[in-house]
Write a protein that holds these residues in place. Structure first.
Motif, PDB file in Angstrom:
ATOM      1  N   GLU A  64       1.196  -0.855   0.296  1.00 24.08           N
ATOM      2  CA  GLU A  64      -0.118   0.172  -0.213  1.00 24.08           C
ATOM      3  C   GLU A  64       1.155   1.410   0.126  1.00 24.08           C
ATOM      4  O   GLU A  64       0.329   2.186  -0.556  1.00 24.08           O
ATOM      5  CB  GLU A  64      -1.518  -0.479   1.114  1.00 24.08           C
ATOM      6  CG  GLU A  64      -2.012   1.448   1.692  1.00 24.08           C
ATOM      7  CD  GLU A  64      -2.966   0.959   2.257  1.00 24.08           C
ATOM      8  OE1 GLU A  64      -3.557   2.204   2.570  1.00 24.08           O
ATOM      9  OE2 GLU A  64      -2.444   0.260   2.880  1.00 24.08           O
ATOM     10  N   PHE A  65       1.788   1.721   1.097  1.00 21.88           N
ATOM     11  CA  PHE A  65       2.672   2.263   1.207  1.00 21.88           C
ATOM     12  C   PHE A  65       3.405   2.855  -0.517  1.00 21.88           C
ATOM     13  O   PHE A  65       3.299   3.600  -1.074  1.00 21.88           O
ATOM     14  CB  PHE A  65       4.519   2.035   2.111  1.00 21.88           C
ATOM     15  CG  PHE A  65       5.242   3.436   1.743  1.00 21.88           C
ATOM     16  CD1 PHE A  65       4.445   4.218   2.562  1.00 21.88           C
ATOM     17  CD2 PHE A  65       6.735   2.595   1.075  1.00 21.88           C
ATOM     18  CE1 PHE A  65       5.755   5.669   2.402  1.00 21.88           C
ATOM     19  CE2 PHE A  65       7.089   3.621   1.254  1.00 21.88           C
ATOM     20  CZ  PHE A  65       6.989   4.832   1.990  1.00 21.88           C
ATOM     21  N   ALA A  66       3.877   1.093  -1.383  1.00 22.70           N
ATOM     22  CA  ALA A  66       4.643   1.467  -2.503  1.00 22.70           C
ATOM     23  C   ALA A  66       3.130   2.528  -3.558  1.00 22.70           C
ATOM     24  O   ALA A  66       4.036   3.352  -4.301  1.00 22.70           O
ATOM     25  CB  ALA A  66       5.425   0.298  -3.045  1.00 22.70           C
ATOM     26  N   THR A  67       1.788   2.051  -3.147  1.00 23.10           N
ATOM     27  CA  THR A  67       0.869   1.999  -4.229  1.00 23.10           C
ATOM     28  C   THR A  67       0.990   3.453  -4.230  1.00 23.10           C
ATOM     29  O   THR A  67       0.673   4.827  -5.090  1.00 23.10           O
ATOM     30  CB  THR A  67       0.188   1.568  -4.600  1.00 23.10           C
ATOM     31  OG1 THR A  67      -0.635   0.955  -3.775  1.00 23.10           O
ATOM     32  CG2 THR A  67       0.290   0.350  -5.066  1.00 23.10           C
ATOM     33  N   ASP A  68       0.868   3.826  -3.134  1.00 22.10           N
ATOM     34  CA  ASP A  68       0.383   5.597  -2.728  1.00 22.10           C
ATOM     35  C   ASP A  68       1.950   6.447  -2.798  1.00 22.10           C
ATOM     36  O   ASP A  68       1.987   7.516  -3.339  1.00 22.10           O
ATOM     37  CB  ASP A  68       0.461   5.837  -0.835  1.00 22.10           C
ATOM     38  CG  ASP A  68      -0.638   5.058  -0.345  1.00 22.10           C
ATOM     39  OD1 ASP A  68      -1.662   4.945  -1.049  1.00 22.10           O
ATOM     40  OD2 ASP A  68      -1.144   5.196   0.932  1.00 22.10           O
ATOM     41  N   GLU A  69       3.290   5.813  -2.989  1.00 26.25           N
ATOM     42  CA  GLU A  69       3.841   6.728  -3.291  1.00 26.25           C
ATOM     43  C   GLU A  69       4.335   6.215  -5.487  1.00 26.25           C
ATOM     44  O   GLU A  69       5.410   7.383  -5.638  1.00 26.25           O
ATOM     45  CB  GLU A  69       5.472   5.487  -2.842  1.00 26.25           C
ATOM     46  CG  GLU A  69       6.201   6.047  -1.804  1.00 26.25           C
ATOM     47  CD  GLU A  69       6.091   7.631  -1.197  1.00 26.25           C
ATOM     48  OE1 GLU A  69       6.925   7.807  -1.747  1.00 26.25           O
ATOM     49  OE2 GLU A  69       5.265   7.997  -0.307  1.00 26.25           O
TER      50      GLU A  69
END
Length: 439
Positions: A290-295
């Motif tokens: 989720e963090f990577a997609t937010d980035e």
């Protein structure tokens, strides 16, 4: 002189990671090859099989492919191709449809001459049927000759086809073999003949880390120089970026360290693979994804390879649970027929109501039609029973597994067998179409 683009393994229609964006990427990569062909004014585009990822491509994939092929036709550039294992059907081939539309030429044992080069074709043939091949090709009077084939040939990785046998038993002296099936680009010389793979045009697996592309092949002794008659040059394609992040966690380090490491990369619209090793604290893969997609990542996938509770190595993809199923299957000594049944049960293209009948039909085809009883023998775990994962595809459970369609392909250069019976309920195809709708 004859200049051709040699490509293959375009796998149009592959919804990698179950993503419609990735599905479009595979068609876009094929279109990029055609753009280069038109801009470069080559004499032909030669496709070495697996144009489609599935033997029952969706209508949108068919229409997209036809649109791209029309661009070639409008430019007066012939599209020469063979049938790969992914797209092969027991009846007419999609390539036959494109030929009827005047958009393609299916290569076989008769020469198709472009410029001063004669092209021949050899569709994918299962290992169990290769002993019956005689490699008989008709004569030609061109200056050069090339064989386009789909399979895993020596001396390249995962090979199960003797290249020297093909060349020495053939009625034609080939200057080059233009191959498809292995997604790793490579070139070698066998029996004084250049043998080459262009690789896939899009990354069908995270193992395909190097850039994607195709071959520009020139048949001309003056251009090649020396004693060579063929020049093979690699051309790159601008495809979806893949970002690979390796994190080794030391004691006391955890998710914050993983996030810190991920931030070091440009994730914009990329497919991101994060691999975690080391002795650090537990990490929640879903949170990192989720963090990577937010980035900015299009897709993120996390694999934690650390040992947990002495149960051994953990290798789970929460972004694509099909990977975990496939890894478990690779550990089992399943026969080719058993894998076929397993595939059928999980296929997106077979409705629940038709699973029993489809499994029954496919087993009967092996026993009664092909007499391929070897397919029921157990194989070494991780061996060839999966019809080989050498092309590196990440099979998503829909349609054909890499290098192993649910129905074995038709013998090359022979009359096709009767077409597969269609499901009685048209809706059960889930938007997909069969050759019977067209041929």
């Amino acid at each position: 002189m004859t200049r051709v683009i040699h490509t293959g393994d375009t796998h149009i229609g592959y919804s990698q990671y179950h993503s419609p964006v990735r599905r479009q990427d595979f068609l876009d990569a094929f279109e990029a090859v055609v753009d280069d062909a038109v801009d470069g004014g080559v004499d032909a585009v030669v496709h070495a099989g697996d144009l489609f990822h599935d033997r029952r491509p969706d209508l949108q994939d068919l229409m997209g492919t036809i649109s791209v092929l029309r661009r070639l036709d409008d430019a007066g550039i012939p599209f020469l191709a063979v049938v790969g294992n992914h797209e092969s059907t027991r009846g007419g081939q999609w390539l036959d449809l494109f030929e009827r539309l005047g958009l393609a030429t299916r290569l076989g044992d008769e020469p198709v001459v472009v410029g001063d080069t004669a092209f021949y074709g050899l569709d994918h043939v299962p290992v169990s049927r290769r002993d019956d091949l005689d490699y008989a090709f008709a004569d030609h009077d061109a200056d050069y000759a090339a064989l386009v084939a789909h399979g895993l040939f020596e001396p390249f990785g995962y090979a199960d086809w003797d290249t020297e046998t093909v060349l020495t038993e053939s009625d034609v002296a080939f200057d080059a073999m233009l191959l498809g099936d292995n997604h790793t680009p490579d070139t070698a010389e066998v029996a004084d003949t250049w043998v080459t793979y262009p690789g896939s045009t899009e990354r069908a697996s995270a193992s395909e880390r190097e850039g994607r592309g195709y071959n520009l092949v020139v048949f001309d002794a003056d251009t090649a120089g020396g004693d060579d008659r063929v020049e093979i040059r690699r051309r790159a394609l601008d495809t979806r970026p893949f970002v690979f992040v390796s994190v080794e966690l030391r004691e006391g380090e955890g998710e914050s360290r993983v996030r810190e490491r991920v931030r070091e990369f440009d994730l914009a619209e990329a497919v991101v693979h994060v691999e975690i090793t080391g002795e650090g604290d537990p990490v929640t893969p879903a949170a990192v994804e989720e963090f990577a997609t937010d980035e900015g990542a299009l897709i993120a996938r996390v694999v934690d390879r650390r040992e947990v509770d002495a149960d051994g190595e953990v290798d789970v993809s929460f972004a694509d649970p099909e990977d975990a199923v496939r890894d478990r299957l690779d550990e089992m000594a399943l026969s080719t027929a058993a894998r076929d049944v397993e595939r059928t049960v999980r296929e997106d293209t077979v409705s629940d109501a038709n699973v029993r009948e489809t499994v029954k039909r496919r087993v009967e085809e092996r026993v009664d039609g092909d007499g391929d009883l070897d397919a029921f023998d157990a194989v070494e775990a991780g061996g060839d029973g999966a019809e080989s994962d050498a092309d590196g595809d990440e099979w998503d459970g829909g349609g054909a597994e890499p290098n192993g369609d649910a129905s074995e392909p038709t013998e090359p250069n022979t009359e096709p067998e009767a077409a597969e019976p269609e499901d009685s309920d048209p809706a059960s195809t889930d938007g997909q179409v069969s050759m019977e709708d067209y041929l």
